[in-house]
Motif scaffolding. Sequence first.
Motif: not given
Length: 269
Positions: A28-30, A174, A177, A183, A185
């Motif tokens: 994950c992540g933005t 992950t 984060l 949200e 991601q």
Amino acid sequence: MRSGNKGRQLLSILTGGRSVLFAALLLCGTVCPPHARSMSLALDPQALSVIYSGQESMHFSVSWSGGVKIGDLVLTVRPNPSGKGMLIRARVTDYGMFKLFYPVDDTFTTLVQGPLRLPMRYDVHQREGRRKVHRLTLYDQQKFQAKYRKHQNPLTLYQLTGPAYNEFSAFFITRALHLDREEEQIVPAFADKKRQQVAVKILGIERKETMFGSRNTIKVMPAMNFKGLYDKDGDTVFWLTDDACRIPVEIRSKILIGSLVAELDEYSN
């Protein structure tokens, strides 16, 4: 469960979706859209420093539908002895009567470097029954390239659209984060010969009995729409302690009949 699929199923519990944790797995992540040439992750510095302290070890007991134990999963993070970066190592082994007719001893080593802990090298050594397999993936995160080979075959070059994680580095990043339930991601992962976008959903906070006692945990589900190296038949969900350590206390993955459950029973850091 067919014995010939066992090693893959034991590992697939970590790697998520229809892949790896993920490892999973990963996750994950933005980040930018799929065509973008860069990546930005919203990381928690405190969690990142704990996870990549270089002293973390985890042992999971893997069971079928939370009942009969069928294997063990050991994860460690250590400094790279030959230079900069950290080594994520995973070892999957069979347990009990399964060793008699289909022994499994698989080792997965990922070298990660840089502030985003991106993979540079990924070695897979599998010993399942009479079968031995070696896979190697080399990453050039600046040129957005991955080179892959099986056994001693020539390396095949894949041009990507940006930086990418593998199963295990995605699973570990992950944990670091800023996990926000509001949200969804995204993390980019190299699978099925291209850069994939993996969406991670936060399903909520759950009170859960763990080896540390009753703890609040973050329930996380990565959604993968690609097959990857390890095929499964359903979603993977894992629970992280709701603190700076973000320790994965349980990983649950659906298979054709029932589910695989990995429960943490040893931890050190």
